[in-house]
Structure formats: structure tokens, C-alpha cells
Design an enzyme around this catalytic site. Structure first.
Site, PDB file in Angstrom:
ATOM      1  N   CYS A   1      63.261  71.777 -10.635  1.00 12.87           N
ATOM      2  CA  CYS A   1      63.979  72.843 -11.341  1.00 12.87           C
ATOM      3  C   CYS A   1      63.093  73.501 -12.396  1.00 12.87           C
ATOM      4  O   CYS A   1      62.217  72.868 -12.965  1.00 12.87           O
ATOM      5  CB  CYS A   1      65.198  72.282 -12.044  1.00 12.87           C
ATOM      6  SG  CYS A   1      66.218  71.244 -11.016  1.00 12.87           S
TER       7      CYS A   1
ATOM      8  N   ARG B   1      57.824  76.250  -8.392  1.00 13.68           N
ATOM      9  CA  ARG B   1      58.216  74.849  -8.544  1.00 13.68           C
ATOM     10  C   ARG B   1      59.170  74.406  -7.430  1.00 13.68           C
ATOM     11  O   ARG B   1      59.381  73.218  -7.245  1.00 13.68           O
ATOM     12  CB  ARG B   1      58.885  74.644  -9.905  1.00 13.68           C
ATOM     13  CG  ARG B   1      57.927  74.798 -11.074  1.00 13.68           C
ATOM     14  CD  ARG B   1      58.670  74.830 -12.382  1.00 13.68           C
ATOM     15  NE  ARG B   1      59.257  73.563 -12.714  1.00 13.68           N
ATOM     16  CZ  ARG B   1      58.724  72.678 -13.552  1.00 13.68           C
ATOM     17  NH1 ARG B   1      57.585  72.940 -14.129  1.00 13.68           N
ATOM     18  NH2 ARG B   1      59.334  71.546 -13.812  1.00 13.68           N
TER      19      ARG B   1
ATOM     20  N   TRP C   1      66.788  72.763  -8.046  1.00 13.63           N
ATOM     21  CA  TRP C   1      66.353  72.069  -6.829  1.00 13.63           C
ATOM     22  C   TRP C   1      67.362  70.937  -6.665  1.00 13.63           C
ATOM     23  O   TRP C   1      67.373  69.980  -7.443  1.00 13.63           O
ATOM     24  CB  TRP C   1      64.938  71.535  -7.032  1.00 13.63           C
ATOM     25  CG  TRP C   1      64.303  70.976  -5.794  1.00 13.63           C
ATOM     26  CD1 TRP C   1      63.648  71.656  -4.814  1.00 13.63           C
ATOM     27  CD2 TRP C   1      64.250  69.593  -5.420  1.00 13.63           C
ATOM     28  NE1 TRP C   1      63.193  70.781  -3.858  1.00 13.63           N
ATOM     29  CE2 TRP C   1      63.554  69.513  -4.197  1.00 13.63           C
ATOM     30  CE3 TRP C   1      64.739  68.407  -5.968  1.00 13.63           C
ATOM     31  CZ2 TRP C   1      63.322  68.316  -3.534  1.00 13.63           C
ATOM     32  CZ3 TRP C   1      64.512  67.217  -5.311  1.00 13.63           C
ATOM     33  CH2 TRP C   1      63.807  67.182  -4.102  1.00 13.63           C
TER      34      TRP C   1
ATOM     35  N   ASN D   1      67.006  69.973 -16.420  1.00 11.08           N
ATOM     36  CA  ASN D   1      66.057  69.435 -15.431  1.00 11.08           C
ATOM     37  C   ASN D   1      66.115  67.917 -15.508  1.00 11.08           C
ATOM     38  O   ASN D   1      66.172  67.377 -16.614  1.00 11.08           O
ATOM     39  CB  ASN D   1      64.613  69.846 -15.773  1.00 11.08           C
ATOM     40  CG  ASN D   1      64.321  71.263 -15.362  1.00 11.08           C
ATOM     41  OD1 ASN D   1      65.202  71.967 -14.877  1.00 11.08           O
ATOM     42  ND2 ASN D   1      63.091  71.695 -15.580  1.00 11.08           N
ATOM     43  N   GLY D   2      66.047  67.250 -14.378  1.00 11.63           N
ATOM     44  CA  GLY D   2      66.033  65.781 -14.379  1.00 11.63           C
ATOM     45  C   GLY D   2      67.254  65.226 -13.669  1.00 11.63           C
ATOM     46  O   GLY D   2      67.980  65.953 -12.981  1.00 11.63           O
TER      47      GLY D   2
ATOM     48  N   GLU E   1      45.495  63.480   4.666  1.00 11.75           N
ATOM     49  CA  GLU E   1      45.687  64.688   3.863  1.00 11.75           C
ATOM     50  C   GLU E   1      45.799  65.934   4.753  1.00 11.75           C
ATOM     51  O   GLU E   1      46.640  66.798   4.528  1.00 11.75           O
ATOM     52  CB  GLU E   1      44.533  64.821   2.853  1.00 11.75           C
ATOM     53  CG  GLU E   1      44.573  66.073   1.993  1.00 11.75           C
ATOM     54  CD  GLU E   1      45.840  66.250   1.163  1.00 11.75           C
ATOM     55  OE1 GLU E   1      46.652  65.313   1.076  1.00 11.75           O
ATOM     56  OE2 GLU E   1      46.033  67.344   0.616  1.00 11.75           O
TER      57      GLU E   1
ATOM     58  N   LYS F   1      49.095  68.385   4.875  1.00 13.87           N
ATOM     59  CA  LYS F   1      49.011  69.838   4.657  1.00 13.87           C
ATOM     60  C   LYS F   1      49.720  70.562   5.802  1.00 13.87           C
ATOM     61  O   LYS F   1      50.513  71.461   5.576  1.00 13.87           O
ATOM     62  CB  LYS F   1      47.556  70.319   4.592  1.00 13.87           C
ATOM     63  CG  LYS F   1      46.802  70.059   3.332  1.00 13.87           C
ATOM     64  CD  LYS F   1      47.170  70.916   2.150  1.00 13.87           C
ATOM     65  CE  LYS F   1      48.206  70.272   1.305  1.00 13.87           C
ATOM     66  NZ  LYS F   1      47.845  69.259   0.378  1.00 13.87           N
TER      67      LYS F   1
ATOM     68  N   GLU G   1      53.677  69.940   5.776  1.00 12.01           N
ATOM     69  CA  GLU G   1      54.490  70.470   4.692  1.00 12.01           C
ATOM     70  C   GLU G   1      54.625  71.982   4.718  1.00 12.01           C
ATOM     71  O   GLU G   1      55.650  72.512   4.317  1.00 12.01           O
ATOM     72  CB  GLU G   1      54.006  69.980   3.320  1.00 12.01           C
ATOM     73  CG  GLU G   1      52.668  70.485   2.903  1.00 12.01           C
ATOM     74  CD  GLU G   1      52.251  69.972   1.523  1.00 12.01           C
ATOM     75  OE1 GLU G   1      53.112  69.745   0.673  1.00 12.01           O
ATOM     76  OE2 GLU G   1      51.040  69.806   1.301  1.00 12.01           O
TER      77      GLU G   1
ATOM     78  N   HIS H   1      47.907  50.579  19.946  1.00 11.70           N
ATOM     79  CA  HIS H   1      48.885  49.523  19.659  1.00 11.70           C
ATOM     80  C   HIS H   1      50.306  50.077  19.646  1.00 11.70           C
ATOM     81  O   HIS H   1      51.205  49.492  19.042  1.00 11.70           O
ATOM     82  CB  HIS H   1      48.537  48.820  18.348  1.00 11.70           C
ATOM     83  CG  HIS H   1      47.228  48.111  18.428  1.00 11.70           C
ATOM     84  ND1 HIS H   1      47.070  46.893  19.061  1.00 11.70           N
ATOM     85  CD2 HIS H   1      45.981  48.481  18.030  1.00 11.70           C
ATOM     86  CE1 HIS H   1      45.798  46.530  19.026  1.00 11.70           C
ATOM     87  NE2 HIS H   1      45.116  47.485  18.401  1.00 11.70           N
TER      88      HIS H   1
ATOM     89  N   LYS I   1      56.900  71.756  -6.683  1.00 13.09           N
ATOM     90  CA  LYS I   1      55.521  71.565  -7.133  1.00 13.09           C
ATOM     91  C   LYS I   1      55.384  70.312  -7.982  1.00 13.09           C
ATOM     92  O   LYS I   1      54.416  69.572  -7.870  1.00 13.09           O
ATOM     93  CB  LYS I   1      55.083  72.789  -7.935  1.00 13.09           C
ATOM     94  CG  LYS I   1      53.636  72.744  -8.393  1.00 13.09           C
ATOM     95  CD  LYS I   1      52.691  72.866  -7.222  1.00 13.09           C
ATOM     96  CE  LYS I   1      51.228  72.704  -7.598  1.00 13.09           C
ATOM     97  NZ  LYS I   1      50.406  72.376  -6.425  1.00 13.09           N
TER      98      LYS I   1
END
Ligand code: F6R
Length: 589
Positions: free
Chosen positions: A2, A27, A72, A96-97, A462, A466, A469, A485, A584
Site C-alpha cells: 500500500c 508499489r 494492496w 499500511n500494514g 533468478e 523474472k 513474475e 529424479h 515493490k
């Protein structure tokens, strides 16, 4: 996560808050809202979706005091009702939180006669503030009480009915305050204030800020305090795309300069790179891409320092048994410096008397402030949700730590510096390659596999993150030897397998694994160190990467994978800088 923005001053606060929220869009959010003082009352406008939807609802009012929020969703779906601000009785807030004990508080408040419209923890927090305000009738005492009543994390902006000041406090979520000739600002992150000023104050845990049109006051434990003014170091230009189609592309193209500036600065000030040879136990803790950078750190520190290093995902580390003591060094890696799980891990490490080292981008962030020491990665502001240049400088930081160990252990000489200085040019070469044909091919897939061994495996992790996402294409990453396996049963005719081969010690082994996928019909894209010879039948497409020391190679090799992910997402026409559901700075658990 948020975003928060508030303004009170001589100007019309509504466009200022809306613009501030727009600069925090990166964000990640799913709804937005504002509350402003209008004709002695508080007017709330909120809407699901983008800020442009909210703008369509504005009624052309003018107000000197406004607070705003991009949400968010955590508790309750994205909807107008669940969007902030929330108003209960005399109180209007944005938050926020996460309030962890909100259910318990909600039940208590229902018994006191409170009724709730939304599913959010924020409305409960709002009602709690109203409840104590009615009891105590003292704004500061009520805000101070929150630290005893609320469990979890929060940054609040609060409007009290009949008062045109903005009140704020925080615990575990960042908040900055700034002033200008025309009024005062408060926000969750610096980009929101950058068009007005570069100077700001940082709120510490449980500080209270009071913003009036003409002054800002800070209070801690009931007493007024002075706070140090900080200056944002980077260019204000960070907030623009500088001619690039997306922030992500701009940030990838900044890598040659960011790497060069980093090398110039840290080779000039080599004392700032700590000698960690005295520790017998090193733990690296981080989330997401920062964790992947940590894995490369583990590889390089073990190789050049002969010290055992373990790397942990912060959301696991904080709940598992971990054998920390005063001889342990815990390295926390975080671009934002505000990732909730990494902060919790840092606090756990400190509680157990370990020494803590932060590898952080955002200056003055919680992790930077709370670690015993910090190395700033100096990557500049990163706006795209998917990290690129910050990841590169995280890896570079581990590389310099390993380099220092290698010098001490006489495994390396200062000659290696030349290798580092080849990086900007070699990265630029990678930027110039044409990724369109490959991107088009990958964009048609539902599944992609990444395989590699050791450091190449960490790079694959990584590269795969990328791709996932921002392009929403599922991908699996496997240590090349592990494929048979189980997972090799998923390889079929045409399945794309992306493989990295940069370590000559194990290249033959990886190539055998690649051939196993090829034999099952895979379409192989090989990223290979240019001097390693492989049989032409084992790949369909190849990207050759200049031979460098592994201290520099890991930094160079990720660049084509970042670009490939970018172009796949671009071909699919997706919202590259703000991928769905992502944020973010992950300030909740
Ligand atoms: C992926 C990405 C995330 C972050 C992770 C940690 O592109 O950006 O995986 O790396 O959320 O964030 P920081 O580094 O801010 O702690």
C-alpha cells in the site's frame, strides 16, 4: 505494498495527494481512495482499480487538507468498501500494514456497539482509535495507546473530526515527512514528495507526527522531539522513464553505469567492504531476488573465503531453529530495507547476539538503520516492481566481499579489478542483442524449464523468477542433475529448456543433462561462457557470454535473462512495471 500520501497547506491538497499516489503506483495496488476536509466535514472518495478510476469520481472540490491511499488487499477482496480511507465515528484513517489481533478487537468493539461495513483490519483500527478517543479525549494519548493495543504492523494517517491537522504514527511500516513553503507532506515513500522537495524526516517506531498548514511537530513518549533532516541523494529524474517504454527497461539499461559507479566508489573506499574472515558461521537471509543474490554470495564467499555459509529465505528463517550465537554473522539483503520478514529475521539475529550486516539500497530504511553495519548498494531508486539493477548490485556486493577474502587468502590478486572494470562494457553488449525472436517463441509457452548447476543454478532461479513474475508464464528451475529424479517427465516435444553453462568445472555434466532433455524433444536455449566448447546438437539457440572470472561472470550472465523476461512480457502486452498481485516493498508477512 500500500501507498500513503497526505498534504496540508496553502494549496489545493487534492491534486497534490492524487499525484503523490500516482508516484507510488509502482508499489502495487488494487484500489485507491482519498479523504479531505470540506466545509467543516470530511469527504471520502474511493474506487476499485487504478487511480484513474478514482480521478473519474472526483467532484472538482478544493481542500487544504487531504490524505490518500493505494491499497494492496490483505483482509478482504479489492473493492470500494474495503478500500481506504475508513471512517468510524470521529475518526478517518488510511493504513499500511496488518493488524494481527483485529478479530479479537473487532469482537470487543461489536460488544461496545460498533458496526463494521468492510472486511478490513483497518476499519477495526479506526474504530479502536474512535473508542479510545471517546474515553480519553486526548489525541496524543490515544495515538500513544495504540502501541499497547495493536499487534502487527502499521503506518497510519489520522484525521480527527473538527481538526484540520493530519496525525500520523508508525510501527514496522515506513513513513516520511517533508515540508515546503506551501505546506507539509507525509508519505510512505520518497517518490511521493520528490516533485516538491528532496529534504525529509524519517519517522521512527511509535513516533507521532502532527502536520499543520504552518508547522510539523514530532512527539515521542509524550514529549516534543527534534528530528534530523535527511536529503534524498538521487536524481529527481528517477521518477521519469527517460524515453524508455517501461521503468524496467530503463533500469536494466542503467546497469552499466550503476555497476561502474559502484566499482569506482567501493574500490576508492575499500574499507567499507568488510573483512568477514573472522566469522566461522555466516548466514545470509533475504526474500525473492535478494535471496537469489544471497545464494551467489554463499557460493563466492565459500570459494574465496573457505567459510561455510548458509542462505535462508527470511519467512522461513524467522520461524525455524537457527543456531545463532555471538560468533555468527547474519547478512540481511534487501533492496527496500523494509521487507517485513527480513526485518523480523534481523531482529531475531540481534536478539540472539549475532553480528548483523545489511546489504541495502534504500538509505535510512529500517534494515539499514537497525543492522550493526550496512553496505549501501547505491543502485539508485528502483521503480519497476521486478528488481534488476538492485539485484545486480547486490550480487556485486557479495562479489567484492568474496574478492576481499580471496586477496587475504592469497587466492586472488588485485589483477581481478580489471575483470570488474570490463563489466560495464560487457553488460552494454548484452543490452544490444536482439531478444525479439526468442521472446516471441517463449511468449507462446505455458511452461519453461531452467536448468544449471551450482552458481548457474542460482542464476537460473533468478532468471526464472523474472520470467514468471512479469510474463505470467510458469517456469520450473532445477539443478540440472536433479531433473531426472522426477521432473524430466514433464519435458516433451517443443518444451523450452533454458540452460546456463558458465562454470567449466561442471560444464560437461550440465551438457549431458541438457542432452537428456533434447533427447525428449526439448527446444534448448543455451546461455554459455564463450570459451566453453559444446556440441552443436545440444542446443537450438545460443547466447554466448564473454569469459570472465566467476566474481564478475554472475553479474553479466543475468542481464540477458532480465531482458528476455522483459521482452516476453512486452510481446504479451502486459503491465510490465506493475505485474498483477505484486508489490515493490513487501511490508507484510
Ligand atoms: C523480484 C523482486 C522480489 C524482491 C523481494 C525482496 O523481482 O523484486 O522478489 O527481491 O520482494 O525485496 P527486498 O529486496 O526489498 O527485500
Amino acid at each position: 505494498m500500500c501507498g500513503i500520501m497526505g498534504y496540508t497547506g496553502k494549496k489545493n491538497s487534492i491534486p497534490i495527494v492524487i499525484n503523490g499516489l500516482k508516484s507510488l503506483e509502482y508499489r502495487g495496488y488494487d484500489s485507491a481512495g482519498i479523504a479531505y476536509i470540506y466545509k467543516n466535514d470530511i469527504k471520502i472518495i474511493k474506487e476499485k482499480g487504478r487511480i484513474s478510476n478514482l480521478e473519474n469520481e472526483l467532484e472538482g472540490d478544493s481542500s487544504n487538507t487531504c490524505i490518500g491511499h493505494t491499497r494492496w488487499a490483505t483482509h478482504g477482496e479489492p473493492s470500494r468498501i474495503n478500500a481506504h480511507p475508513h471512517k468510524v465515528g470521529n475518526i478517518t484513517i488510511v493504513h499500511n500494514g496488518i493488524i494481527e489481533n483485529y478479530n479479537e478487537l473487532k469482537n470487543k468493539l461489536i460488544k461496545e456497539g460498533y458496526k463494521f461495513k468492510s472486511e478490513t483490519d483497518t476499519e477495526v483500527a479506526c474504530a479502536i482509535i474512535d473508542y479510545y478517543y471517546k474515553k480519553l479525549n486526548d489525541k496524543i494519548k490515544v495515538i500513544e495507546k495504540l502501541k499497547d493495543v495493536l499487534k502487527g504492523s502499521y503506518a497510519f494517517l489520522i484525521l480527527f473530526q473538527g481538526d484540520d491537522k493530519i496525525y500520523a504514527t508508525k510501527c514496522g511500516s515506513p513513513m516520511i515527512v517533508a515540508s515546503s513553503m506551501n505546506g507539509n507532506f507525509i508519505a510512505s515513500d520518497i517518490p511521493a514528495i520528490l516533485s516538491y522537495t528532496k529534504e525529509y524526516f524519517l519517522l521512527d517506531e511509535h513516533d507521532i507526527a502532527i502536520l499543520d498548514k504552518d508547522f510539523i511537530k514530532f512527539i515521542k513518549d509524550g514529549k516534543e522531539i527534534k528530528k534530523e533532516k535527511l536529503i534524498f541523494q538521487f536524481d529527481t529524474e528517477v521518477a521519469s522513464k527517460g524515453g524508455y517504454k517501461h521503468f524496467m527497461l530503463k533500469e536494466i539499461h542503467e546497469e552499466p553505469k550503476v555497476v561502474k559507479d559502484y566499482l569506482d566508489y567501493y574500490f576508492e573506499n575499500f574499507d567499507l567492504i568488510p573483512d568477514i574472515s573472522k566469522y566461522r558461521k555466516i548466514q545470509i537471509v533475504a526474500c525473492g531476488s535478494a535471496y537469489h543474490a544471497g545464494l551467489i554470495g554463499k557460493f563466492l564467499i565459500e570459494k574465496y573465503g573457505s567459510i561455510e555459509v548458509n542462505c535462508y529465505i527470511a519467512s522461513e528463517y524467522r520461524y525455524q531453529l537457527n543456531f545463532i550465537d555471538k560468533n555468527t554473522l547474519v547478512i540481511l539483503v534487501s533492496q527496500s530495507g523494509e521487507t517485513a520478514d527480513t526485518i523480523a529475521s534481523l531482529r531475531l539475529a540481534k536478539k540472539n547476539k549475532a553480528k548483523t550486516l545489511g546489504i541495502v539500497n534504500v538509505v535510512g530504511s529500517t534494515i539499514a538503520r537497525e543492522c550493526d553495519s550496512v553496505i549501501y548498494i547505491n543502485a539508485g531508486a528502483e521503480i519497476a516492481v521486478a528488481t534488476t539493477k538492485a539485484y545486480v548490485n547486490q550480487v556485486l556486493t557479495f562479489s567484492l566481499i568474496a574478492y576481499k577474502l580471496g586477496l587475504k587468502n592469497k587466492l586472488l590478486t588485485e589483477d581481478i579489478k580489471k575483470e570488474y572494470y570490463k563489466l560495464p562494457n560487457e553488460i552494454s553488449k548484452m543490452l544490444k542483442l536482439d531478444y525479439h525472436k526468442l521472446a516471441l517463441k517463449i511468449s507462446k509457452q505455458n511452461n519453461v524449464f531452467f536448468i544449471g548447476r551450482l552458481i548457474d543454478y542460482y542464476l537460473c532461479l533468478e532468471g526464472s523468477l523474472k520470467l514468471k513474475e512479469i510474463s505470467y508464464i510458469h517456469s520450473e528451475t532445477y539443478p540440472a542433475g536433479e531433473l531426472k529424479h522426477g521432473t524430466i517427465s514433464l519435458i516433451d516435444s517443443g518444451t523450452i529448456v533454458i540452460s546456463i553453462v558458465t562454470d567449466e568445472n561442471i560444464s560437461e555434466k550440465t551438457v549431458s543433462n541438457i542432452k537428456e532433455t533434447k533427447a525428449r524433444g526439448a527446444y534448448v536455449i543455451l546461455l554459455k561462457r564463450d570459451d566453453i566448447i559444446v556440441d552443436e546438437t545440444c542446443y537450438d539457440e545460443i547466447i554466448d557470454i564473454e569469459k570472465m572470472s566467476d566474481l564478475a561472470m554472475a553479474i553479466l550472465t543475468i542481464v540477458p535473462l532480465q531482458l528476455l523476461a522483459y521482452y516476453v512480457s512486452d510481446v504479451k502486452g502486459l503491465d510490465i512495471d506493475k505485474p498483477k498481485n505484486l508489490a515493490k516493498s513487501v511490508t507484510v508477512e
